[in-house]
Design a protein around this motif. Structure first.
Motif, PDB file in Angstrom:
ATOM      1  N   GLU A 116       0.847  -1.197   0.000  1.00 48.76           N
ATOM      2  CA  GLU A 116       0.000   0.000   0.000  1.00 48.76           C
ATOM      3  C   GLU A 116       0.881   1.245   0.000  1.00 48.76           C
ATOM      4  O   GLU A 116       1.068   1.888   1.016  1.00 48.76           O
ATOM      5  CB  GLU A 116      -0.937  -0.027   1.217  1.00 48.76           C
ATOM      6  CG  GLU A 116      -1.880   1.144   1.318  1.00 48.76           C
ATOM      7  CD  GLU A 116      -2.840   1.287   0.162  1.00 48.76           C
ATOM      8  OE1 GLU A 116      -2.551   2.113  -0.720  1.00 48.76           O
ATOM      9  OE2 GLU A 116      -3.860   0.602   0.127  1.00 48.76           O
ATOM     10  N   TYR A 117       1.436   1.544  -1.159  1.00 54.72           N
ATOM     11  CA  TYR A 117       2.269   2.734  -1.336  1.00 54.72           C
ATOM     12  C   TYR A 117       1.542   3.805  -2.135  1.00 54.72           C
ATOM     13  O   TYR A 117       2.153   4.766  -2.600  1.00 54.72           O
ATOM     14  CB  TYR A 117       3.560   2.400  -2.072  1.00 54.72           C
ATOM     15  CG  TYR A 117       4.485   1.438  -1.370  1.00 54.72           C
ATOM     16  CD1 TYR A 117       4.640   1.461   0.013  1.00 54.72           C
ATOM     17  CD2 TYR A 117       5.227   0.527  -2.100  1.00 54.72           C
ATOM     18  CE1 TYR A 117       5.507   0.586   0.644  1.00 54.72           C
ATOM     19  CE2 TYR A 117       6.096  -0.349  -1.476  1.00 54.72           C
ATOM     20  CZ  TYR A 117       6.227  -0.317  -0.101  1.00 54.72           C
ATOM     21  OH  TYR A 117       7.086  -1.180   0.519  1.00 54.72           O
ATOM     22  N   LEU A 126       1.476   8.802  -5.158  1.00 52.71           N
ATOM     23  CA  LEU A 126       0.728   9.948  -5.680  1.00 52.71           C
ATOM     24  C   LEU A 126       1.392  11.266  -5.306  1.00 52.71           C
ATOM     25  O   LEU A 126       1.500  12.178  -6.140  1.00 52.71           O
ATOM     26  CB  LEU A 126      -0.710   9.919  -5.167  1.00 52.71           C
ATOM     27  CG  LEU A 126      -1.603   8.824  -5.728  1.00 52.71           C
ATOM     28  CD1 LEU A 126      -2.879   8.709  -4.907  1.00 52.71           C
ATOM     29  CD2 LEU A 126      -1.903   9.074  -7.196  1.00 52.71           C
ATOM     30  N   LYS A 127       1.819  11.380  -4.058  1.00 56.69           N
ATOM     31  CA  LYS A 127       2.484  12.610  -3.621  1.00 56.69           C
ATOM     32  C   LYS A 127       3.763  12.840  -4.413  1.00 56.69           C
ATOM     33  O   LYS A 127       4.056  13.967  -4.819  1.00 56.69           O
ATOM     34  CB  LYS A 127       2.769  12.563  -2.127  1.00 56.69           C
ATOM     35  CG  LYS A 127       1.526  12.706  -1.277  1.00 56.69           C
ATOM     36  CD  LYS A 127       1.849  12.601   0.202  1.00 56.69           C
ATOM     37  CE  LYS A 127       0.624  12.772   1.060  1.00 56.69           C
ATOM     38  NZ  LYS A 127       0.949  12.646   2.503  1.00 56.69           N
ATOM     39  N   THR A 134      -7.710   8.730  -1.910  1.00 58.10           N
ATOM     40  CA  THR A 134      -6.891   7.751  -1.192  1.00 58.10           C
ATOM     41  C   THR A 134      -6.828   8.081   0.288  1.00 58.10           C
ATOM     42  O   THR A 134      -6.958   7.187   1.138  1.00 58.10           O
ATOM     43  CB  THR A 134      -5.481   7.686  -1.804  1.00 58.10           C
ATOM     44  OG1 THR A 134      -5.594   7.293  -3.181  1.00 58.10           O
ATOM     45  CG2 THR A 134      -4.599   6.685  -1.072  1.00 58.10           C
ATOM     46  N   LYS A 135      -6.644   9.342   0.621  1.00 60.81           N
ATOM     47  CA  LYS A 135      -6.637   9.741   2.035  1.00 60.81           C
ATOM     48  C   LYS A 135      -7.952   9.356   2.707  1.00 60.81           C
ATOM     49  O   LYS A 135      -7.960   8.868   3.847  1.00 60.81           O
ATOM     50  CB  LYS A 135      -6.395  11.246   2.170  1.00 60.81           C
ATOM     51  CG  LYS A 135      -4.971  11.657   1.952  1.00 60.81           C
ATOM     52  CD  LYS A 135      -4.837  13.173   2.121  1.00 60.81           C
ATOM     53  CE  LYS A 135      -3.407  13.638   1.967  1.00 60.81           C
ATOM     54  NZ  LYS A 135      -3.300  15.109   2.108  1.00 60.81           N
ATOM     55  N   GLU A 158      -9.788   1.485   4.859  1.00 56.64           N
ATOM     56  CA  GLU A 158      -9.907   0.751   3.595  1.00 56.64           C
ATOM     57  C   GLU A 158      -8.565   0.743   2.885  1.00 56.64           C
ATOM     58  O   GLU A 158      -7.642   1.456   3.275  1.00 56.64           O
ATOM     59  CB  GLU A 158     -10.964   1.403   2.704  1.00 56.64           C
ATOM     60  CG  GLU A 158     -12.348   1.433   3.299  1.00 56.64           C
ATOM     61  CD  GLU A 158     -13.334   2.235   2.464  1.00 56.64           C
ATOM     62  OE1 GLU A 158     -12.983   2.641   1.329  1.00 56.64           O
ATOM     63  OE2 GLU A 158     -14.444   2.482   2.952  1.00 56.64           O
ATOM     64  N   ILE A 159      -8.482  -0.028   1.818  1.00 50.38           N
ATOM     65  CA  ILE A 159      -7.289  -0.018   0.967  1.00 50.38           C
ATOM     66  C   ILE A 159      -7.604   0.765  -0.304  1.00 50.38           C
ATOM     67  O   ILE A 159      -8.766   0.947  -0.658  1.00 50.38           O
ATOM     68  CB  ILE A 159      -6.817  -1.441   0.633  1.00 50.38           C
ATOM     69  CG1 ILE A 159      -7.907  -2.240  -0.087  1.00 50.38           C
ATOM     70  CG2 ILE A 159      -6.357  -2.170   1.890  1.00 50.38           C
ATOM     71  CD1 ILE A 159      -7.446  -3.587  -0.609  1.00 50.38           C
ATOM     72  N   SER A 160      -6.572   1.222  -0.962  1.00 54.85           N
ATOM     73  CA  SER A 160      -6.772   2.032  -2.165  1.00 54.85           C
ATOM     74  C   SER A 160      -6.756   1.199  -3.442  1.00 54.85           C
ATOM     75  O   SER A 160      -6.939   1.728  -4.520  1.00 54.85           O
ATOM     76  CB  SER A 160      -5.690   3.100  -2.252  1.00 54.85           C
ATOM     77  OG  SER A 160      -4.430   2.489  -2.443  1.00 54.85           O
ATOM     78  N   LEU A 161      -6.534  -0.070  -3.309  1.00 55.80           N
ATOM     79  CA  LEU A 161      -6.336  -0.950  -4.453  1.00 55.80           C
ATOM     80  C   LEU A 161      -7.487  -1.941  -4.565  1.00 55.80           C
ATOM     81  O   LEU A 161      -8.170  -2.177  -3.588  1.00 55.80           O
ATOM     82  CB  LEU A 161      -5.007  -1.685  -4.274  1.00 55.80           C
ATOM     83  CG  LEU A 161      -3.815  -0.752  -4.037  1.00 55.80           C
ATOM     84  CD1 LEU A 161      -2.637  -1.526  -3.512  1.00 55.80           C
ATOM     85  CD2 LEU A 161      -3.480   0.002  -5.295  1.00 55.80           C
TER      86      LEU A 161
END
Length: 106
Positions: A17-18, A23-24, A45-46, A53-56
């Motif tokens: 989870e990077y 993104l930054k 994502t934030k 939750e996960i972003s993927l």
């Protein structure tokens, strides 16, 4: 680069989870054409991460908009990178290599 030959709806399931960090980083080097998509992805994502939750996963279509490693061809991004890292040439491999070094030191 080989990913670009896959269908837009191809799903990607990275093992870590990077997303927010990527993104930054991407926002610091991306071309103006992609800034809004990356800013929106950072906000989304934030919110997901704050809810536990996960972003993927992500689709290739989405990654093309928010993943600078898939944008190594974009002229403005190449200029942005050149201002931060010495590029020997503008080949996608050279740009990708520079992006990787910049991300490693982000």
């Amino acid at each position: 680069m080989r990913f670009n030959g896959l269908a837009d709806d191809t799903l990607f399931y990275p093992a870590h989870e990077y997303t927010l960090s990527n993104l930054k980083f991407g926002h610091t080097v991306c071309a103006d054409d992609f800034k809004m998509a990356i800013e929106n992805a950072i906000t989304d994502t934030k919110a997901k991460l704050s809810r536990g939750e996960i972003s993927l996963p992500s689709t290739l279509s989405n990654e093309r908009q928010i993943n600078v490693f898939l944008q190594a061809y974009h002229e403005q991004m190449i200029d942005n990178i050149r201002g931060k890292y010495p590029l020997g040439d503008e080949s996608p491999l050279s740009v990708f290599t520079a992006l990787r070094e910049l991300k490693n030191n982000f």
